[in-house]
Design an enzyme around this catalytic site. Sequence first.
Site, PDB file in Angstrom:
ATOM      1  N   LYS A 109       0.839  -1.188   0.000  1.00  0.00           N
ATOM      2  CA  LYS A 109       0.000   0.000   0.000  1.00  0.00           C
ATOM      3  C   LYS A 109       0.882   1.249   0.000  1.00  0.00           C
ATOM      4  O   LYS A 109       1.941   1.237   0.617  1.00  0.00           O
ATOM      5  CB  LYS A 109      -0.923   0.018   1.221  1.00  0.00           C
ATOM      6  CG  LYS A 109      -1.872  -1.169   1.308  1.00  0.00           C
ATOM      7  CD  LYS A 109      -2.916  -1.156   0.210  1.00  0.00           C
ATOM      8  CE  LYS A 109      -3.864  -2.340   0.334  1.00  0.00           C
ATOM      9  NZ  LYS A 109      -4.896  -2.354  -0.716  1.00  0.00           N
ATOM     10  N   ASP A 142      -1.122  -5.120  -5.371  1.00  0.00           N
ATOM     11  CA  ASP A 142      -2.552  -4.887  -5.300  1.00  0.00           C
ATOM     12  C   ASP A 142      -3.158  -5.242  -6.649  1.00  0.00           C
ATOM     13  O   ASP A 142      -2.474  -5.215  -7.686  1.00  0.00           O
ATOM     14  CB  ASP A 142      -2.826  -3.418  -4.968  1.00  0.00           C
ATOM     15  CG  ASP A 142      -4.277  -3.171  -4.630  1.00  0.00           C
ATOM     16  OD1 ASP A 142      -4.637  -3.302  -3.446  1.00  0.00           O
ATOM     17  OD2 ASP A 142      -5.054  -2.873  -5.554  1.00  0.00           O
ATOM     18  N   GLU A 143      -4.430  -5.596  -6.658  1.00  0.00           N
ATOM     19  CA  GLU A 143      -5.074  -5.944  -7.923  1.00  0.00           C
ATOM     20  C   GLU A 143      -5.136  -4.771  -8.889  1.00  0.00           C
ATOM     21  O   GLU A 143      -5.347  -4.948 -10.101  1.00  0.00           O
ATOM     22  CB  GLU A 143      -6.490  -6.489  -7.681  1.00  0.00           C
ATOM     23  CG  GLU A 143      -7.540  -5.489  -7.231  1.00  0.00           C
ATOM     24  CD  GLU A 143      -7.574  -5.271  -5.723  1.00  0.00           C
ATOM     25  OE1 GLU A 143      -8.541  -4.659  -5.247  1.00  0.00           O
ATOM     26  OE2 GLU A 143      -6.644  -5.727  -5.030  1.00  0.00           O
ATOM     27  N   HIS A 181      -6.717 -13.342  -7.484  1.00  0.00           N
ATOM     28  CA  HIS A 181      -7.612 -12.350  -6.905  1.00  0.00           C
ATOM     29  C   HIS A 181      -8.925 -12.399  -7.684  1.00  0.00           C
ATOM     30  O   HIS A 181      -8.924 -12.639  -8.875  1.00  0.00           O
ATOM     31  CB  HIS A 181      -6.986 -10.960  -6.992  1.00  0.00           C
ATOM     32  CG  HIS A 181      -7.621  -9.951  -6.092  1.00  0.00           C
ATOM     33  ND1 HIS A 181      -8.860  -9.404  -6.351  1.00  0.00           N
ATOM     34  CD2 HIS A 181      -7.200  -9.390  -4.944  1.00  0.00           C
ATOM     35  CE1 HIS A 181      -9.167  -8.547  -5.385  1.00  0.00           C
ATOM     36  NE2 HIS A 181      -8.183  -8.528  -4.521  1.00  0.00           N
ATOM     37  N   LYS A 213       2.227  -9.342  -2.154  1.00  0.00           N
ATOM     38  CA  LYS A 213       1.591  -9.306  -3.466  1.00  0.00           C
ATOM     39  C   LYS A 213       1.349  -7.878  -3.932  1.00  0.00           C
ATOM     40  O   LYS A 213       1.211  -6.951  -3.126  1.00  0.00           O
ATOM     41  CB  LYS A 213       0.252 -10.062  -3.450  1.00  0.00           C
ATOM     42  CG  LYS A 213      -0.825  -9.405  -2.617  1.00  0.00           C
ATOM     43  CD  LYS A 213      -2.153 -10.165  -2.677  1.00  0.00           C
ATOM     44  CE  LYS A 213      -2.980  -9.857  -3.900  1.00  0.00           C
ATOM     45  NZ  LYS A 213      -3.499  -8.480  -3.938  1.00  0.00           N
TER      46      LYS A 213
END
Length: 409
Positions: free
Chosen positions: A145, A173-174, A262, A171
């Site tokens: 983030k 973020d999408e 996701h 990971k």
Amino acid sequence: MIIEDEVIIARYYMETPKSLEKITRNAASEQSTGLGTRSGFETGGLIETYGAKVVSVDSTEIGDLNKGIVEIAYPIKNFGPIIPMLLTTVAGNLFELAEIKNVKLLDLDIPPAYLSEFKGPKFGASGTRKTLGVFDRPLLGCVIKPCVGLEPETFAQAAYEASVGGVDFIKDDELISNPAYSPIEVRTSATMEALDRAEEETGEKTLYAVNVTDEVANIMGNAESAISNGATCLMINVIVTGFSALRMLAEDQSIKVPIHCHRDMFAAFARSPAHGISSQVVSKLARLCGADHLHAGSIDGKLFEDNDTVIKSSETMRRQWGEIKPTLPVSSGGQNPCTVEHNFELLGNDFLILAGSGIFGHKDGATSGAKAMRQALNLAISGTALKDCPVEDKELKTAIRQWQPSLDK
């Protein structure tokens, strides 16, 4: 006559102002031989061989709007081991029929012969654990983030800080894949260098899932770019790219890392209890097509599914299912150190919990946020309640004051 090994049985919730039995028969015809008015070509033999058949109709409410659970058996010979054609069959035009007010595909009963046509996950839960060398506890991960806007060097620093704090998995973020400000090859190289430094300091490995979501023609190229720059995991937004894109990645022999899935956009067709497609179906199809990890919702988080639904999806991913390896369920969305205890109570040992703001939003920074998550996990495993957090777990104490001050002593 229905031969169970030759059909997939779809279970639906339906609402119609007409006879539920009649509408179910109409739906079965619509999704197989497909003629409202029978023609000379639609012989009895053709209908018997290729026609979908009503298995059951269980009316739960009769009145101006008739409601119930119905089951239809679809001959596998109509669509074969091709997921787009399976979905066209079980979730196609029947969703557009005016005489059906609402319909939700609740589940698919898939026979062993059909399962055997698919390879499923290469790694799954056990293979991911083996890659990390972590076998005795849930896996702990984070989402970098902010979601977008970080240039590769800053992104890599964020990953480093979370890794030295104790996460097993990081990971994208999408919302980030291959933007001009952070190309996959540059971001992956910088992040893997940072994670190598973290491993030298901690002795613990951290996987990095690079999001390769793109137009289908570009997905394999993105995957090759990520892997050639050291990626230890790939990520794909499976709903928007399609189950076949996932299967393409998973069954390619050059892909030798786990695939993290996701399910963004999933709620657009899953959220209504009366209409759409259930999480159960999505979990089965993603596992069938090779998802090593799959988001299952969020225990006590910010997403719409209740805890029972998250548990059910997780069980679907982990249960024995022919030769298809179990998929690792992911609890993600509004997680922080104070939600770890209940996640462990409800999901057990075999899952991955992901936190974004719950790590990067920690008052003392990402490393402290990751340490707090790890400390909360250790407490849960030991059977110690969060309210009895020891004073030496100072990062967790800070997190408790931040996210659940009522427990602070």
